[in-house]
Design a protein around this motif. Sequence first.
Motif, PDB file in Angstrom:
ATOM      1  N   ILE A 258      50.832 -34.663 -49.356  1.00  0.00           N
ATOM      2  CA  ILE A 258      49.469 -34.837 -49.863  1.00  0.00           C
ATOM      3  C   ILE A 258      48.720 -33.519 -49.721  1.00  0.00           C
ATOM      4  N   LEU A 259      47.968 -33.159 -50.732  1.00  0.00           N
ATOM      5  CA  LEU A 259      47.318 -31.846 -50.770  1.00  0.00           C
ATOM      6  C   LEU A 259      46.348 -31.641 -49.615  1.00  0.00           C
ATOM      7  N   LEU A 260      45.662 -32.719 -49.190  1.00  0.00           N
ATOM      8  CA  LEU A 260      44.655 -32.592 -48.136  1.00  0.00           C
ATOM      9  C   LEU A 260      45.235 -32.809 -46.747  1.00  0.00           C
ATOM     10  N   CYS A 261      46.527 -32.993 -46.660  1.00  0.00           N
ATOM     11  CA  CYS A 261      47.159 -33.258 -45.363  1.00  0.00           C
ATOM     12  C   CYS A 261      47.129 -32.004 -44.499  1.00  0.00           C
ATOM     13  N   THR A 262      46.734 -32.165 -43.230  1.00  0.00           N
ATOM     14  CA  THR A 262      46.736 -31.040 -42.297  1.00  0.00           C
ATOM     15  C   THR A 262      47.702 -31.329 -41.166  1.00  0.00           C
ATOM     16  N   ALA A 263      48.356 -30.304 -40.711  1.00  0.00           N
ATOM     17  CA  ALA A 263      49.346 -30.472 -39.650  1.00  0.00           C
ATOM     18  C   ALA A 263      48.658 -30.737 -38.318  1.00  0.00           C
ATOM     19  N   ALA A 264      49.315 -31.515 -37.469  1.00  0.00           N
ATOM     20  CA  ALA A 264      48.789 -31.789 -36.134  1.00  0.00           C
ATOM     21  C   ALA A 264      48.826 -30.516 -35.295  1.00  0.00           C
ATOM     22  N   PRO A 265      47.909 -30.385 -34.350  1.00  0.00           N
ATOM     23  CA  PRO A 265      47.896 -29.183 -33.507  1.00  0.00           C
ATOM     24  C   PRO A 265      49.218 -29.008 -32.773  1.00  0.00           C
ATOM     25  N   ASP A 266      49.671 -27.800 -32.718  1.00  0.00           N
ATOM     26  CA  ASP A 266      50.932 -27.485 -32.054  1.00  0.00           C
ATOM     27  C   ASP A 266      50.631 -26.781 -30.737  1.00  0.00           C
ATOM     28  N   PRO A 267      51.075 -27.370 -29.617  1.00  0.00           N
ATOM     29  CA  PRO A 267      50.802 -26.734 -28.318  1.00  0.00           C
ATOM     30  C   PRO A 267      51.361 -25.318 -28.229  1.00  0.00           C
ATOM     31  N   ALA A 268      52.447 -25.069 -28.946  1.00  0.00           N
ATOM     32  CA  ALA A 268      53.074 -23.740 -28.869  1.00  0.00           C
ATOM     33  C   ALA A 268      52.623 -22.840 -30.008  1.00  0.00           C
ATOM     34  N   GLN A 269      51.451 -23.147 -30.563  1.00  0.00           N
ATOM     35  CA  GLN A 269      50.995 -22.415 -31.740  1.00  0.00           C
ATOM     36  C   GLN A 269      50.825 -20.924 -31.463  1.00  0.00           C
ATOM     37  N   GLU A 270      50.478 -20.598 -30.221  1.00  0.00           N
ATOM     38  CA  GLU A 270      50.278 -19.187 -29.899  1.00  0.00           C
ATOM     39  C   GLU A 270      51.552 -18.382 -30.064  1.00  0.00           C
ATOM     40  N   GLU A 271      52.710 -19.059 -29.970  1.00  0.00           N
ATOM     41  CA  GLU A 271      53.974 -18.345 -30.032  1.00  0.00           C
ATOM     42  C   GLU A 271      54.510 -18.232 -31.457  1.00  0.00           C
ATOM     43  N   LEU A 272      53.863 -18.915 -32.411  1.00  0.00           N
ATOM     44  CA  LEU A 272      54.334 -18.851 -33.787  1.00  0.00           C
ATOM     45  C   LEU A 272      54.022 -17.485 -34.391  1.00  0.00           C
ATOM     46  N   PRO A 273      54.805 -17.064 -35.390  1.00  0.00           N
ATOM     47  CA  PRO A 273      54.496 -15.789 -36.050  1.00  0.00           C
ATOM     48  C   PRO A 273      53.135 -15.853 -36.723  1.00  0.00           C
ATOM     49  N   SER A 274      52.478 -14.706 -36.798  1.00  0.00           N
ATOM     50  CA  SER A 274      51.133 -14.672 -37.363  1.00  0.00           C
ATOM     51  C   SER A 274      51.167 -15.041 -38.844  1.00  0.00           C
ATOM     52  N   GLN A 275      50.093 -15.656 -39.270  1.00  0.00           N
ATOM     53  CA  GLN A 275      49.981 -16.117 -40.656  1.00  0.00           C
ATOM     54  C   GLN A 275      49.953 -14.924 -41.609  1.00  0.00           C
ATOM     55  N   PRO A 276      50.784 -14.933 -42.654  1.00  0.00           N
ATOM     56  CA  PRO A 276      50.800 -13.792 -43.581  1.00  0.00           C
ATOM     57  C   PRO A 276      49.563 -13.783 -44.474  1.00  0.00           C
ATOM     58  N   GLN A 277      49.331 -12.642 -45.088  1.00  0.00           N
ATOM     59  CA  GLN A 277      48.169 -12.487 -45.966  1.00  0.00           C
ATOM     60  C   GLN A 277      48.585 -11.899 -47.306  1.00  0.00           C
ATOM     61  N   LEU A 278      47.945 -12.392 -48.349  1.00  0.00           N
ATOM     62  CA  LEU A 278      48.132 -11.828 -49.681  1.00  0.00           C
ATOM     63  C   LEU A 278      47.149 -10.685 -49.888  1.00  0.00           C
ATOM     64  N   GLY A 279      47.628  -9.603 -50.493  1.00  0.00           N
ATOM     65  CA  GLY A 279      46.764  -8.458 -50.763  1.00  0.00           C
ATOM     66  C   GLY A 279      46.220  -8.489 -52.178  1.00  0.00           C
ATOM     67  N   GLU A 280      46.565  -7.463 -52.961  1.00  0.00           N
ATOM     68  CA  GLU A 280      46.069  -7.358 -54.328  1.00  0.00           C
ATOM     69  C   GLU A 280      47.195  -7.564 -55.334  1.00  0.00           C
ATOM     70  N   LEU A 281      46.831  -8.105 -56.490  1.00  0.00           N
ATOM     71  CA  LEU A 281      47.767  -8.321 -57.597  1.00  0.00           C
ATOM     72  C   LEU A 281      47.357  -7.417 -58.756  1.00  0.00           C
ATOM     73  N   THR A 282      48.303  -6.626 -59.249  1.00  0.00           N
ATOM     74  CA  THR A 282      48.010  -5.721 -60.359  1.00  0.00           C
ATOM     75  C   THR A 282      49.050  -5.892 -61.460  1.00  0.00           C
ATOM     76  N   ALA A 283      48.653  -5.545 -62.680  1.00  0.00           N
ATOM     77  CA  ALA A 283      49.540  -5.636 -63.846  1.00  0.00           C
ATOM     78  C   ALA A 283      49.835  -4.238 -64.369  1.00  0.00           C
ATOM     79  N   SER A 284      51.096  -4.009 -64.753  1.00  0.00           N
ATOM     80  CA  SER A 284      51.491  -2.708 -65.294  1.00  0.00           C
ATOM     81  C   SER A 284      52.648  -2.918 -66.266  1.00  0.00           C
TER      82      SER A 284
END
Length: 274
Positions: free
Chosen positions: A90-116
């Motif tokens: 479901i699109l609005l579904c959120t995951a339950a809090p994870d006690p070990a969340q601090e140990e998970l890899p950091s959330q990635p980020q999208l930068g810029e999109l360009t056309a060429s």
Amino acid sequence: SQPQLGELTASHITPDSIQLEWSIPKGTFDSFTVQYKDAQGQPQVLPVDGGSCTVTVPGLSPSRRYKFNLYGVWGRKRLGPISTDAVTVILLCTAAPDPAQEELPSQPQLGELTASHISPDSVQLEWSIPEGTFDSFTVQYKDAQGQLQVLPVDGGSRTVTVPGLSPSRRYKFNLYGVWGQKRFGPISTDAITEDSFTLASTPCIAAPAPVMEEWPSQPRLGELIASHISPDSIQLEWSIPEGTFDSFTVQYKDAQGQSQVLPMDGGSRKVTVP
């Protein structure tokens, strides 16, 4: 001996994508095809090369049950299917809090999109990832008929060429990043394809003769042959007698008369059309 299909399972389920994995207990296949019906009930076919045992199916609808059939192509035979069902998140579904969340890899980020590298029928997209890594990407845009198109891209890529576009038309491209159960984005860019007559109407200016001698020679296409013909697929092979190409596209019309485009990298010399 004839190869065998094992089990098909679904994992990494998000609101709009599902990852399929399968086992091959015996032998090897030339290629695979995944078949399913989209939210509108239209059959969809996803080709997969014979060395793969996993594929991500993009462009799905949230909270919907899908049945996936996997076929293995071996020579002129199509074996299978093996099947599995899965329900998108479901699109609005959120995951339950994870006690070990601090140990998970950091959330990635999208930068810029360009056309060429814009041509009358294609646009190359490039994007940056300032932090982290994504499992995969999807490029979404609307074609000349206003139909939504989805182009899946693996997580290691930072560029993709969108083929089969129409000349002199503005397109808006949206790029999403998939990371685990989450979809990030979109980042967007607009591009207008070139006029198909631009090259013909541009005056040709010859370069000085000494420079021309140092240019690489123009590549040439050789012969195209069809082999490994089965009821639902054909393998195409071609030769390049001189030079190299940046990429290739195979164009054909399907059983409904719709034009289909299959992009390939310039190092390829064969492809299976499923």
